[in-house]
Design a protein around this motif. Sequence first.
Motif, PDB file in Angstrom:
ATOM      1  N   ALA A 750       0.721  -1.471   0.203  1.00 10.36           N
ATOM      2  CA  ALA A 750       0.074  -0.002  -0.075  1.00 10.36           C
ATOM      3  C   ALA A 750       1.106   1.476   0.264  1.00 10.36           C
ATOM      4  CB  ALA A 750      -1.204  -0.111   0.449  1.00 10.36           C
ATOM      5  N   LEU A 751       1.663   1.257   0.610  1.00 13.60           N
ATOM      6  CA  LEU A 751       2.605   1.968   1.211  1.00 13.60           C
ATOM      7  C   LEU A 751       3.267   2.403  -1.273  1.00 13.60           C
ATOM      8  CD1 LEU A 751       4.482   1.753   4.407  1.00 13.60           C
ATOM      9  CD2 LEU A 751       2.701   3.678   3.270  1.00 13.60           C
ATOM     10  N   GLY A 752       3.716   1.852  -1.279  1.00 14.04           N
ATOM     11  CA  GLY A 752       4.543   1.608  -2.682  1.00 14.04           C
ATOM     12  C   GLY A 752       3.537   2.074  -3.525  1.00 14.04           C
ATOM     13  N   LEU A 753       1.812   2.214  -3.625  1.00 17.80           N
ATOM     14  CA  LEU A 753       1.147   2.830  -4.211  1.00 17.80           C
ATOM     15  C   LEU A 753       1.071   4.178  -4.197  1.00 17.80           C
ATOM     16  CD1 LEU A 753      -1.785   0.383  -3.643  1.00 17.80           C
ATOM     17  CD2 LEU A 753      -0.579   1.104  -5.893  1.00 17.80           C
ATOM     18  N   GLY A 754       1.674   4.547  -3.059  1.00 20.62           N
ATOM     19  CA  GLY A 754       2.014   6.370  -2.306  1.00 20.62           C
ATOM     20  C   GLY A 754       2.973   6.972  -3.721  1.00 20.62           C
ATOM     21  N   THR A 755       3.578   5.716  -4.285  1.00 17.45           N
ATOM     22  CA  THR A 755       4.866   6.570  -5.009  1.00 17.45           C
ATOM     23  C   THR A 755       4.911   6.723  -6.459  1.00 17.45           C
ATOM     24  OG1 THR A 755       6.324   4.254  -4.428  1.00 17.45           O
ATOM     25  CG2 THR A 755       6.106   6.620  -2.642  1.00 17.45           C
ATOM     26  N   GLU A 756       3.588   5.780  -6.872  1.00 18.56           N
ATOM     27  CA  GLU A 756       3.424   5.473  -8.488  1.00 18.56           C
ATOM     28  C   GLU A 756       3.455   7.257  -9.090  1.00 18.56           C
ATOM     29  OE1 GLU A 756       3.454   3.425 -10.837  1.00 18.56           O
ATOM     30  OE2 GLU A 756       2.614   2.075  -9.492  1.00 18.56           O
ATOM     31  N   LYS A 757       3.951   6.850 -10.015  1.00 22.26           N
ATOM     32  CA  LYS A 757       4.090   7.653 -10.964  1.00 22.26           C
ATOM     33  C   LYS A 757       2.765   8.382 -11.252  1.00 22.26           C
ATOM     34  CE  LYS A 757       8.975   6.699 -12.463  1.00 22.26           C
ATOM     35  NZ  LYS A 757       9.889   6.722 -13.239  1.00 22.26           N
ATOM     36  N   SER A 758       2.530   9.803 -12.363  1.00 24.27           N
ATOM     37  CA  SER A 758       1.288   9.950 -12.807  1.00 24.27           C
ATOM     38  C   SER A 758       1.567   9.180 -14.198  1.00 24.27           C
ATOM     39  CB  SER A 758       1.610  11.568 -13.580  1.00 24.27           C
ATOM     40  OG  SER A 758       2.148  12.529 -12.193  1.00 24.27           O
ATOM     41  N   GLU A 759      -0.007   8.750 -14.041  1.00 23.97           N
ATOM     42  CA  GLU A 759      -0.941   8.169 -14.992  1.00 23.97           C
ATOM     43  C   GLU A 759      -0.624   8.700 -16.120  1.00 23.97           C
ATOM     44  OE1 GLU A 759      -4.523   4.855 -15.273  1.00 23.97           O
ATOM     45  OE2 GLU A 759      -4.465   6.056 -13.363  1.00 23.97           O
ATOM     46  N   PRO A 760      -0.435   8.105 -17.594  1.00 22.84           N
ATOM     47  CA  PRO A 760      -0.281   8.778 -18.731  1.00 22.84           C
ATOM     48  C   PRO A 760      -2.310   9.416 -18.965  1.00 22.84           C
ATOM     49  CG  PRO A 760       0.265   6.231 -19.286  1.00 22.84           C
ATOM     50  CD  PRO A 760       0.415   6.744 -17.897  1.00 22.84           C
ATOM     51  N   GLY A 761      -1.835  10.771 -19.302  1.00 26.96           N
ATOM     52  CA  GLY A 761      -2.525  11.362 -19.455  1.00 26.96           C
ATOM     53  C   GLY A 761      -3.942  11.682 -18.230  1.00 26.96           C
ATOM     54  N   ILE A 762      -3.497  12.241 -17.395  1.00 26.29           N
ATOM     55  CA  ILE A 762      -4.307  12.868 -16.173  1.00 26.29           C
ATOM     56  C   ILE A 762      -3.856  14.109 -15.789  1.00 26.29           C
ATOM     57  CG2 ILE A 762      -1.903  13.511 -14.550  1.00 26.29           C
ATOM     58  CD1 ILE A 762      -3.420  12.257 -12.433  1.00 26.29           C
ATOM     59  N   MET A 763      -3.331  14.974 -17.079  1.00 23.39           N
ATOM     60  CA  MET A 763      -3.004  16.266 -17.418  1.00 23.39           C
ATOM     61  C   MET A 763      -4.672  16.760 -18.573  1.00 23.39           C
ATOM     62  SD  MET A 763      -1.983  18.068 -15.049  1.00 23.39           S
ATOM     63  CE  MET A 763      -2.290  20.286 -15.907  1.00 23.39           C
ATOM     64  N   ASP A 764      -5.282  15.322 -19.256  1.00 21.91           N
ATOM     65  CA  ASP A 764      -5.937  15.679 -20.101  1.00 21.91           C
ATOM     66  C   ASP A 764      -7.635  15.725 -19.547  1.00 21.91           C
ATOM     67  OD1 ASP A 764      -4.175  16.200 -22.444  1.00 21.91           O
ATOM     68  OD2 ASP A 764      -3.823  13.803 -21.951  1.00 21.91           O
ATOM     69  N   GLN A 765      -7.263  15.290 -18.580  1.00 14.69           N
ATOM     70  CA  GLN A 765      -8.601  15.808 -17.696  1.00 14.69           C
ATOM     71  C   GLN A 765      -9.293  16.743 -16.576  1.00 14.69           C
ATOM     72  OE1 GLN A 765      -8.322  12.118 -15.020  1.00 14.69           O
ATOM     73  NE2 GLN A 765      -7.656  11.028 -16.787  1.00 14.69           N
ATOM     74  N   PRO A 766      -9.667  17.151 -16.475  1.00 15.45           N
ATOM     75  CA  PRO A 766     -10.322  18.369 -15.617  1.00 15.45           C
ATOM     76  C   PRO A 766     -10.017  18.216 -14.394  1.00 15.45           C
ATOM     77  CG  PRO A 766     -12.664  17.402 -16.510  1.00 15.45           C
ATOM     78  CD  PRO A 766     -11.604  16.583 -17.507  1.00 15.45           C
ATOM     79  N   PRO A 767      -9.696  19.271 -13.831  1.00 21.89           N
ATOM     80  CA  PRO A 767      -9.945  19.401 -12.221  1.00 21.89           C
ATOM     81  C   PRO A 767     -10.759  18.642 -11.775  1.00 21.89           C
ATOM     82  CG  PRO A 767      -9.545  21.583 -12.747  1.00 21.89           C
ATOM     83  CD  PRO A 767      -9.748  20.763 -14.226  1.00 21.89           C
ATOM     84  N   ARG A 768     -11.099  17.836 -10.904  1.00 17.66           N
ATOM     85  CA  ARG A 768     -12.114  16.894  -9.741  1.00 17.66           C
ATOM     86  C   ARG A 768     -12.856  18.224  -9.607  1.00 17.66           C
ATOM     87  NH1 ARG A 768      -8.150  16.235  -6.458  1.00 17.66           N
ATOM     88  NH2 ARG A 768      -8.390  16.713  -4.293  1.00 17.66           N
ATOM     89  N   PRO A 769     -14.792  17.721  -9.979  1.00 21.99           N
ATOM     90  CA  PRO A 769     -15.082  18.291  -8.957  1.00 21.99           C
ATOM     91  C   PRO A 769     -15.322  18.916  -7.344  1.00 21.99           C
ATOM     92  CG  PRO A 769     -16.709  16.675 -10.247  1.00 21.99           C
ATOM     93  CD  PRO A 769     -15.001  16.095 -10.103  1.00 21.99           C
ATOM     94  N   ARG A 770     -15.953  19.513  -7.036  1.00 18.20           N
ATOM     95  CA  ARG A 770     -15.496  20.182  -5.639  1.00 18.20           C
ATOM     96  C   ARG A 770     -16.440  19.836  -4.588  1.00 18.20           C
ATOM     97  NH1 ARG A 770     -13.085  24.907  -3.979  1.00 18.20           N
ATOM     98  NH2 ARG A 770     -13.121  24.199  -1.515  1.00 18.20           N
ATOM     99  N   ASP A 771     -17.234  18.889  -5.174  1.00 15.58           N
ATOM    100  CA  ASP A 771     -18.177  18.085  -3.693  1.00 15.58           C
ATOM    101  C   ASP A 771     -17.843  17.018  -4.581  1.00 15.58           C
ATOM    102  OD1 ASP A 771     -19.161  17.857  -6.845  1.00 15.58           O
ATOM    103  OD2 ASP A 771     -21.596  17.909  -6.807  1.00 15.58           O
ATOM    104  N   SER A 772     -16.523  16.694  -4.655  1.00 17.23           N
ATOM    105  CA  SER A 772     -16.169  15.209  -5.091  1.00 17.23           C
ATOM    106  C   SER A 772     -15.195  14.603  -4.005  1.00 17.23           C
ATOM    107  CB  SER A 772     -15.232  14.674  -6.757  1.00 17.23           C
ATOM    108  OG  SER A 772     -13.836  15.472  -6.402  1.00 17.23           O
TER     109      SER A 772
END
Length: 937
Positions: A750-772
């Motif tokens: 689980a700690l290893g998941l905390g250092t996962e690199k950016s997934e491709p396309g992460i900056m092709d998505q809008p910011p998550r909604p404030r109510d998410s």
Amino acid sequence: MDNKILTDDDYAKMSSSDLTSKLDTSITKGLTTSEAKQKLQTDGYNVIKKGKQQSGIVAFLKNFTSLMAMLLWVSGVIAILAGTVDLGIAIWAVNIINGLFSFWEEHAAKKATDALSSLLPTYVNVIRNGKSIQINADEIVPGDLLQLQAGNAIPVDGVVVHSASLQVDESALTGESLPVDKDTKYHHGDGKFAISNVVYAGTVVTNGTATVLAVKTGMNTEFGKIASLTQNQKATVSPLTKELNRLTRQISIIAFAIGITFFILAIYFVHYPLAKSFIFALGMIVAFIPEGLLPTVTLSLAHGTQVMAKKHALLKDLDSVETLGETNVICSDKTGTLTQNQMTVNHVWLPDKEYNVTGTGYFNNGKIQFNGKDVDLSNEKDLALLLNIALLNNDTSIKYDPDDKKAPSILGTPTEAGLNILTDKAGLKKDDSAEKNPRLKELPFDANRRRMTTIQKDPENGEDVIYTKGGLDNILSICNRILVNGQVRPITEDDKKKINKANADYAKNGLRSLAFAYRDNDTDDPNKATVDNTEKNLVFVGLAVMSDPPREEIFDAVKKCHSADIKIIMVTGDSSLTAKSIAVQIGITSDKARVITGEELSAMSDDQLQEAVKGEVIFARVAPEDKYRIVSMCQKNGNVVAATGDGVNDAPALKKANIGIAMGVNGTDVAKDAADMILTDDNFASIVAAIEEGRTVYSNIQKFLLYILNSNMAEAFPSILFLISNGAIPLPLTVMEILTVDLGTDLLPALGLGTEKSEPGIMDQPPRPRDSHLLNKGIIAKAFGWYGLFASIISTGAYFFANYQHGWPHVPLFASGNIYAEATTMTLAAIGFCQIAAVLNCRTRVTSLFKIGIFSNHRIMWGIAFQIVLITLLIYVPFLQSVFGTYSIGVSDWIYLIAIPIPLVLLDELRKYFVRRHIHNKINKRMGHLQKLEKIL
């Protein structure tokens, strides 16, 4: 009247006698030593006080008292009450280690920010007792006479009583990069800090010399007032802190609800004794609390800060990492952030020819080119003359190395520095030219003439020559001739119209022009030269056109922002024309964007401003309170706002913003103190990289939740079987084994998941909604209905598989003994091997695991290795068998376990394939509709 309530304007309008009377000083001798000591006692030291700092013990303890930390403290108590003292202590140990780690990371960040350079000078020259002495800047008092020269930082607000060619960089207060002329005559221009005979604390002398009478010191200066406003502004609670608190409440409710339910069912369905039912329920409560959440969040944030530090973004608070990922509006300065803060000549205009100049950047190697070609200046006499004027009529010195990416050291003005770079790269060397053409006389630049003139010796014809440069209007007014293609002739009205049109066209594109003229000197003695007898009947030569160019990285960074639905609002002290030109050029806005000046903004109501920031808008000539209002109105529209700044005037807005971003190179201490993040390279592109990392951190925390919840499902399912069978199916997993999964096999992957690199396309998505929220329906459905369902079936199957090998269903299921221990061991081991598949599957949302590389995250690989080793030790080490109730298993059992991860990974790859295909079809469908619409239009 108390001098503290007098405004700068009041002091600026006073006569010398009134000033000296008001401040009890002498305009020539300054204060006496005794007078200065007395004033120091009454007025205090000339220091900018910092806001209240948290005590060390409070800063330390806050890492152990968050809502999630409190839940873990309680969980430890419950574990101890349930009879599992070792696990209770282990939970507390996790909490303590996490708190210490979090404290250390924030302490290290604070040390790094404290190490950044200070703004105010340490020493300054003053006149006391009629003599010039050097004192600590902290000891300056109202009434002191300061002696300033180029390169000096100004430590007080003061009135200029003597000056020579004084220019001051006020960008720390106004945000405008160009130096401001100062002299002894009172004039109030546009803007709060536009008083011609007043200088302000926190600004820097770029040219000339001056004697300044200190009128305000310390917190009474404009610098101090803005710092005070910043300190009174409460910092906003980060979205991550709010979300973790919400998540903690959700988990607490779920855990205790499950515990109570299992307690009641154990009594009424299984007829367990009250005490045994209570212990069983307590174990379930602890099992459903994700003990690894805080370490994973802390590691994700700390890893994010390390990644950002390598990308020139220094975080002061770990929570700020995640807040960046939620950002959907950036209020950005122009100068030095979007641009290079380097005045660069890009055109030379002559009456008969225009040159497009390339290669004039500070860090470009080699010679410049004119219209894409190398030019022999011996064949371009008019151009050579203009460059020679630019070289010799120049008081700025600059030290730079084209191969060194550090900002050059400039003593003088950025405009003259740009001319120096131009002439140097054109092959003209200042030292050689100054030796051949020594300066005989200088008529310094002043605010009224807006010209500078030098008289140089011309060895070729044995005569002196006059060189003049300045603003176009100021040069044209003293020219009666013009140089065209090597010939001098009288200047005509058509010539002037042509020149003015060229200048206006450049101005429309946000460019700044400087005009050049010359003539032979007709004065016998250069020392007798005056403005009246020298600056007349000049020959107009041409224009050098310059700009502060955009940073090279800014174009890609802006595109990324648009792809990620992040809005950029330029907020600058520069003119509206320049601001819009740069904004359009780098793609922040279209040319239809509305430009609102500080004056217009002051007349707008909050409702009008709140509506204005919803559209395409640029703010120019803003005052300190304007930027604060802009950020506030963006937030009122429901946005998460990042605001950049370097000056004192930016500090309140930085404090107000969800993420305040200060410049580390050119930023003031007040701005750095107010900010959440400091850019060590002052580069907008670093903000975008930090936002990407912030999104990654949030995504990684959700991946952890997904991973940890699916094991909770597998842990709970055997207990559900036990209850619904009225105890006929003995517990396939004991409480100790459940807690072993939570604190043992699950934790490191689980700690290893905390250092996962950016997934491709992460900056092709809008910011998550404030109510998410971190824990949403999608994660719950995937955890329980997909990963958790498979893990539950497989792990329960392992329990029955072990019993099957010992005669079940022909013999009953045993509730104790070696067969029962072996069966529960298989359940525990099966959950562990399901988690191996789960941690690999959770690494990406939709991207194929094989694309990013199965072994690319080394921390996860080490976590899986640890998981397998731990399971093996639990199975075969006698001491651990006695503690955890496990038992040795055979070869067929290991074959069952080893086979588990492969189909689970392949099944999830199939699911991700269909998700990607669905997304691709939606995009194609949308593009098809757009193409049809284009045809119709």
